[in-house]
Write a protein that holds these residues in place. Structure first.
Motif, PDB file in Angstrom:
ATOM      1  N   HIS A 142     116.998 -74.608 -14.410  1.00 25.18           N
ATOM      2  CA  HIS A 142     117.492 -73.366 -13.816  1.00 25.18           C
ATOM      3  C   HIS A 142     117.450 -72.199 -14.803  1.00 25.18           C
ATOM      4  CE1 HIS A 142     118.851 -75.467 -10.202  1.00 25.18           C
ATOM      5  NE2 HIS A 142     119.303 -76.419 -11.001  1.00 25.18           N
ATOM      6  N   ASP A 143     116.673 -72.331 -15.875  1.00 29.98           N
ATOM      7  CA  ASP A 143     116.508 -71.249 -16.843  1.00 29.98           C
ATOM      8  C   ASP A 143     115.750 -70.097 -16.167  1.00 29.98           C
ATOM      9  OD1 ASP A 143     116.344 -69.735 -19.111  1.00 29.98           O
ATOM     10  OD2 ASP A 143     114.721 -70.888 -19.994  1.00 29.98           O
ATOM     11  N   PHE A 144     116.429 -68.946 -15.952  1.00 26.30           N
ATOM     12  CA  PHE A 144     115.833 -67.894 -15.130  1.00 26.30           C
ATOM     13  C   PHE A 144     114.616 -67.278 -15.784  1.00 26.30           C
ATOM     14  CE2 PHE A 144     115.689 -64.860 -11.822  1.00 26.30           C
ATOM     15  CZ  PHE A 144     115.384 -63.641 -12.394  1.00 26.30           C
ATOM     16  N   ASP A 145     114.772 -66.751 -17.037  1.00 25.40           N
ATOM     17  CA  ASP A 145     113.648 -66.061 -17.662  1.00 25.40           C
ATOM     18  C   ASP A 145     112.687 -67.018 -18.345  1.00 25.40           C
ATOM     19  OD1 ASP A 145     114.975 -64.973 -20.872  1.00 25.40           O
ATOM     20  OD2 ASP A 145     115.338 -66.767 -19.703  1.00 25.40           O
ATOM     21  N   GLY A 146     112.782 -68.312 -18.026  1.00 25.47           N
ATOM     22  CA  GLY A 146     111.817 -69.291 -18.488  1.00 25.47           C
ATOM     23  C   GLY A 146     111.214 -70.000 -17.297  1.00 25.47           C
ATOM     24  N   MET A 147     111.900 -71.033 -16.835  1.00 24.15           N
ATOM     25  CA  MET A 147     111.382 -71.896 -15.773  1.00 24.15           C
ATOM     26  C   MET A 147     111.215 -71.152 -14.448  1.00 24.15           C
ATOM     27  SD  MET A 147     110.379 -74.973 -15.116  1.00 24.15           S
ATOM     28  CE  MET A 147     110.200 -76.144 -13.777  1.00 24.15           C
ATOM     29  N   LEU A 148     112.262 -70.444 -13.969  1.00 25.93           N
ATOM     30  CA  LEU A 148     112.204 -69.860 -12.625  1.00 25.93           C
ATOM     31  C   LEU A 148     111.186 -68.730 -12.534  1.00 25.93           C
ATOM     32  CD1 LEU A 148     115.959 -69.857 -11.533  1.00 25.93           C
ATOM     33  CD2 LEU A 148     114.210 -71.621 -11.286  1.00 25.93           C
ATOM     34  N   VAL A 149     111.171 -67.834 -13.514  1.00 26.69           N
ATOM     35  CA  VAL A 149     110.203 -66.730 -13.471  1.00 26.69           C
ATOM     36  C   VAL A 149     108.775 -67.284 -13.596  1.00 26.69           C
ATOM     37  CG1 VAL A 149     109.397 -64.677 -14.690  1.00 26.69           C
ATOM     38  CG2 VAL A 149     111.843 -65.038 -14.347  1.00 26.69           C
ATOM     39  N   GLY A 150     108.593 -68.320 -14.439  1.00 24.56           N
ATOM     40  CA  GLY A 150     107.273 -68.931 -14.554  1.00 24.56           C
ATOM     41  C   GLY A 150     106.829 -69.573 -13.251  1.00 24.56           C
ATOM     42  N   MET A 151     107.752 -70.274 -12.575  1.00 23.16           N
ATOM     43  CA  MET A 151     107.419 -70.884 -11.289  1.00 23.16           C
ATOM     44  C   MET A 151     107.131 -69.829 -10.227  1.00 23.16           C
ATOM     45  SD  MET A 151     107.345 -74.200 -11.543  1.00 23.16           S
ATOM     46  CE  MET A 151     106.502 -73.810 -13.056  1.00 23.16           C
ATOM     47  N   GLY A 152     107.808 -68.671 -10.339  1.00 23.47           N
ATOM     48  CA  GLY A 152     107.521 -67.570  -9.421  1.00 23.47           C
ATOM     49  C   GLY A 152     106.094 -67.069  -9.566  1.00 23.47           C
ATOM     50  N   GLU A 153     105.590 -67.070 -10.810  1.00 27.30           N
ATOM     51  CA  GLU A 153     104.197 -66.664 -11.027  1.00 27.30           C
ATOM     52  C   GLU A 153     103.234 -67.673 -10.393  1.00 27.30           C
ATOM     53  OE1 GLU A 153     101.459 -63.873 -12.350  1.00 27.30           O
ATOM     54  OE2 GLU A 153     103.664 -63.789 -12.406  1.00 27.30           O
ATOM     55  N   ILE A 154     103.594 -68.959 -10.448  1.00 29.70           N
ATOM     56  CA  ILE A 154     102.767 -69.988  -9.798  1.00 29.70           C
ATOM     57  C   ILE A 154     102.754 -69.764  -8.286  1.00 29.70           C
ATOM     58  CG2 ILE A 154     102.558 -72.460  -9.354  1.00 29.70           C
ATOM     59  CD1 ILE A 154     101.880 -71.691 -12.221  1.00 29.70           C
ATOM     60  N   ALA A 155     103.939 -69.487  -7.707  1.00 31.14           N
ATOM     61  CA  ALA A 155     104.019 -69.248  -6.272  1.00 31.14           C
ATOM     62  C   ALA A 155     103.234 -68.005  -5.873  1.00 31.14           C
ATOM     63  CB  ALA A 155     105.486 -69.116  -5.848  1.00 31.14           C
ATOM     64  N   ALA A 156     103.238 -66.978  -6.751  1.00 26.67           N
ATOM     65  CA  ALA A 156     102.511 -65.740  -6.435  1.00 26.67           C
ATOM     66  C   ALA A 156     101.004 -65.984  -6.383  1.00 26.67           C
ATOM     67  CB  ALA A 156     102.840 -64.677  -7.484  1.00 26.67           C
ATOM     68  N   ARG A 157     100.521 -67.053  -7.043  1.00 22.98           N
ATOM     69  CA  ARG A 157      99.092 -67.381  -6.994  1.00 22.98           C
ATOM     70  C   ARG A 157      98.726 -68.195  -5.754  1.00 22.98           C
ATOM     71  NH1 ARG A 157      96.998 -66.297 -12.171  1.00 22.98           N
ATOM     72  NH2 ARG A 157      98.538 -64.951 -13.174  1.00 22.98           N
ATOM     73  N   GLY A 158      99.710 -68.456  -4.885  1.00 21.67           N
ATOM     74  CA  GLY A 158      99.425 -69.185  -3.654  1.00 21.67           C
ATOM     75  C   GLY A 158      99.619 -70.687  -3.757  1.00 21.67           C
ATOM     76  N   PHE A 159     100.227 -71.176  -4.833  1.00 21.12           N
ATOM     77  CA  PHE A 159     100.439 -72.611  -5.010  1.00 21.12           C
ATOM     78  C   PHE A 159     101.898 -72.970  -4.719  1.00 21.12           C
ATOM     79  CE2 PHE A 159      96.360 -73.586  -6.782  1.00 21.12           C
ATOM     80  CZ  PHE A 159      95.983 -72.445  -7.473  1.00 21.12           C
ATOM     81  N   ASP A 160     102.114 -74.243  -4.437  1.00 20.56           N
ATOM     82  CA  ASP A 160     103.471 -74.747  -4.253  1.00 20.56           C
ATOM     83  C   ASP A 160     104.052 -75.088  -5.624  1.00 20.56           C
ATOM     84  OD1 ASP A 160     104.956 -77.551  -2.392  1.00 20.56           O
ATOM     85  OD2 ASP A 160     105.838 -75.936  -3.583  1.00 20.56           O
ATOM     86  N   PRO A 161     105.047 -74.367  -6.089  1.00 22.03           N
ATOM     87  CA  PRO A 161     105.575 -74.620  -7.440  1.00 22.03           C
ATOM     88  C   PRO A 161     106.212 -75.998  -7.590  1.00 22.03           C
ATOM     89  CG  PRO A 161     106.952 -73.046  -6.263  1.00 22.03           C
ATOM     90  CD  PRO A 161     105.734 -73.245  -5.426  1.00 22.03           C
ATOM     91  N   ASP A 162     106.629 -76.605  -6.472  1.00 23.53           N
ATOM     92  CA  ASP A 162     107.258 -77.929  -6.561  1.00 23.53           C
ATOM     93  C   ASP A 162     106.259 -79.029  -6.852  1.00 23.53           C
ATOM     94  OD1 ASP A 162     109.557 -77.112  -3.876  1.00 23.53           O
ATOM     95  OD2 ASP A 162     109.745 -76.827  -6.031  1.00 23.53           O
ATOM     96  N   THR A 163     104.986 -78.814  -6.508  1.00 27.36           N
ATOM     97  CA  THR A 163     103.974 -79.865  -6.690  1.00 27.36           C
ATOM     98  C   THR A 163     102.839 -79.424  -7.604  1.00 27.36           C
ATOM     99  OG1 THR A 163     102.790 -79.137  -4.704  1.00 27.36           O
ATOM    100  CG2 THR A 163     104.495 -80.828  -4.431  1.00 27.36           C
ATOM    101  N   PHE A 164     102.917 -78.218  -8.173  1.00 30.84           N
ATOM    102  CA  PHE A 164     101.800 -77.688  -8.958  1.00 30.84           C
ATOM    103  C   PHE A 164     101.576 -78.511 -10.225  1.00 30.84           C
ATOM    104  CE2 PHE A 164      98.785 -74.496 -10.006  1.00 30.84           C
ATOM    105  CZ  PHE A 164      98.853 -74.303 -11.366  1.00 30.84           C
TER     106      PHE A 164
END
Length: 581
Positions: A142-164
């Motif tokens: 749940h690290d916001f400026d690490g894990m969550l923001v990084g996963m948001g960038e993955i989602a912005a590329r059209g991928f599912d961050p849970d399975t990427f």
């Protein structure tokens, strides 16, 4: 007794008022130790200093079951990331008081981001999309400026961050940390929070050029990033906080001067981006998007699902039968192909062995012819040098420089004659001349025999003991060491910082001579061919130098091994027999 009862009744309103003047500030535990020491502690100290009439109580809340923990502990104010803030806006009526503003940030509402780091030698990882299916390392889920923001960038590329990513390793602010997981190869990529990459460089925990940031944004900010920017840490009040306390804390925070850590609390906006981020990750106020309604769907489509299940079973039976037949035929074909490939490989190996034997035979014959033809001129050269020395004595001519030159000529000619004789002995497969000698002196002679041009520009170190008594042909051992050392010098000259080393260590019955270089990395094919007669990449080479060294060492009762050095270079170990006590 009546007197004490009267005093208690008299001071009871004041005791009740004092109890009501407590301010409870909660900290959601998703931050690192630096934030706690450099931001949170100075903030609480300032509030305590400016609000002396209030009792300040700090409560640490765990991210797990956050809503239940907040309801249970009943804080008036909370300090958390922007992600937790937007989560609690709709659920507990959170109201922003201030947001952290730091000198390195573009603005308070565009302050935190993430970076994706990979090892610099991972040429297969150039873009964020190349990370699909790789192993990730991060600090906290749940690290916001690490894990969550990084996963948001993955989602912005059209991928599912849970399975990427195939797997995620969390360091939990312990060792091994994120960079260490990536460095040792346990993870392919690491996610770091705001300015953590620069902090690791500054503290020396990682070295410049050791890692590479993927898709670094082109900006003039103090800290590099791979993602969009979001608001920094938020200090906010909950709906249950008294209005007087909210006013007092707001005035205290907004009047807080910049301290030694160069931050301040200011009003800020930009939380719509946080809402979009949490929606893309299905977290916080959008966690309900993860809920499924499979049960309702099954109940409303029982007949259709039953027919689909029967059809699926029939298809599966057919597929299983077809696959069984195909696999049976495939195994038969695989067996036939394996037999054919084994036959071809055996024939290829036999051809290579014949080629090597033929090459060794030709080299042996050529060496014998060469040694036979060269020995007589060298002998004449020794005689002429001796005759010239005697002539000068008879004529009464005495010149130290001429005498030195004649001695050197005689010495080098005899050394050449010894080399020729050894070549002839190998061509005729004669036994070596064993003796007891000091291996250290032999190695020093080999080092001193190298031309200045060959060693120029290469840093060569020698770690030798005072004495190492060995058994064997000292002349042959010297030639072997000289050959390997020259190869090391030539290889090292192709690197940016050429280095070679020679060391001697004691084994049980052997002395181990280790010669290393930091030359360029060679292919597996070339490495496996070391020590065998084969082709060579050198313009003036025959491809038999190391094979001759191997023969010399084995003829003296030792052996030769080759090792790779990371990240590049070769180590050659020559084992020479010790003198038995």
């Amino acid at each position: 007794m009546r007197k004490w009862v009267f005093l208690c009744l008299l001071f009871l309103p004041f005791l009740s008022l004092a109890a009501e003047r407590e301010i409870r500030i909660g900290l959601i535990d998703t931050f690192d130790q630096d934030f706690y020491l450099e931001t949170f502690v100075p903030t609480i100290e300032h509030i305590q200093k400016t609000l002396k009439d209030y009792k300040i109580t700090v409560i640490e809340l765990q991210q797990h079951n956050l809503l239940a923990n907040v309801v249970k502990e009943r804080p008036d104010f909370l300090v958390s990331s922007a992600g937790n803030f937007v989560t609690l806006i709709s659920k507990l009526g959170a109201q922003q008081i201030a947001t952290v503003s730091r000198n390195h940030a573009y603005s308070p509402k565009e302050a935190v981001s993430s970076v994706f780091i990979v090892r610099n030698d991972r040429k297969d990882l150039q873009k964020i999309t190349d990370l699909k299916g790789r192993v990730l390392s991060a600090t906290e889920p749940h690290d916001f400026d690490g894990m969550l923001v990084g996963m948001g960038e993955i989602a912005a590329r059209g991928f599912d961050p849970d399975t990427f990513f195939s797997k995620t390793l969390f360091s939990h602010y312990q060792y091994p940390d994120v960079a260490t997981y990536v460095k040792v190869g346990a993870a392919d990529v690491g996610i770091l929070g705001t300015c953590q990459y620069e902090k690791l460089l500054t503290t020396g925990q990682i070295q410049p050029g050791e890692f590479r940031v993927l898709e670094a944004k082109n900006n003039t900010e103090a800290c590099i990033r791979s993602t969009e920017r979001y608001p920094d840490t938020v200090f906010y009040a909950l709906d249950t906080a008294p209005i007087d306390e909210v006013k007092a804390v707001s005035l205290s925070l907004l009047s807080m001067p910049k301290g030694e850590f160069d931050f301040e609390w200011v009003p800020a906006s930009g939380f719509l981006k946080v809402y979009d981020l949490m929606k893309s990750l299905k977290l916080g106020p959008y966690e309900h998007l993860r809920e499924t309604t499979v049960k309702d769907f099954i109940l409303s489509h029982q007949k259709e699902l039953l027919l689909a299940a029967l059809l699926l079973c029939a298809i599966l039976v057919h597929v299983v039968r077809v696959n069984w037949l195909v696999n049976r035929r495939t195994e038969e074909l695989k067996f036939a192909l394996a037999v054919q490939r084994a036959t071809e490989r055996k024939a290829r190996e036999n051809r290579q062995k014949l080629d090597l034997l033929e090459k060794s035979r030709v080299i042996s014959q050529m060496s014998s012819i060469f040694a036979h033809e060269v020995k007589q001129p060298i002998t004449n050269l020794i005689y002429y040098a001796s005759a010239l020395s005697l002539l000068l004595q008879q004529l009464g001519v005495k010149d130290d420089r001429v005498e030195y030159a004649l001695k050197q000529m005689n010495s080098q000619a005899k050394r050449t004659s010894d080399i020729v004789e050894h070549v002839r002995s190998y061509a005729k497969h004669k036994a070596n001349r064993s003796e007891v000698f000091n291996l250290v002196e032999v190695i020093r002679r080999a080092i001193n025999s190298i031309n200045k041009e060959e060693i120029e520009g290469v840093q060569t170190t020698a770690n030798l003991p005072q004495e190492a008594i060995a058994v064997g042909d000292s002349f042959e051992i010297e030639l072997a060491v000289l050959n390997v050392l020259k190869n090391a010098l030539k290889a090292a000259k192709n690197s940016l910082n050429p280095q070679t080393s020679v060391s001697v260590t004691a084994q049980k019955h052997m002395w181990k001579i280790t010669i290393t270089d930091n030359g360029p990395k060679i292919s597996e094919e070339i490495f496996s061919a070391l020590g065998r007669p084969t082709s060579t990449s050198k313009k003036d080479g025959l491809g038999v130098g190391l094979s001759i060294v191997l023969s010399i060492i084995e003829n003296n009762g030792g052996h030769l091994t080759f090792r790779r050095i990371e990240p590049n270079g070769i180590a050659v170990d020559l084992f020479v027999k010790k003198k038995e006590e």
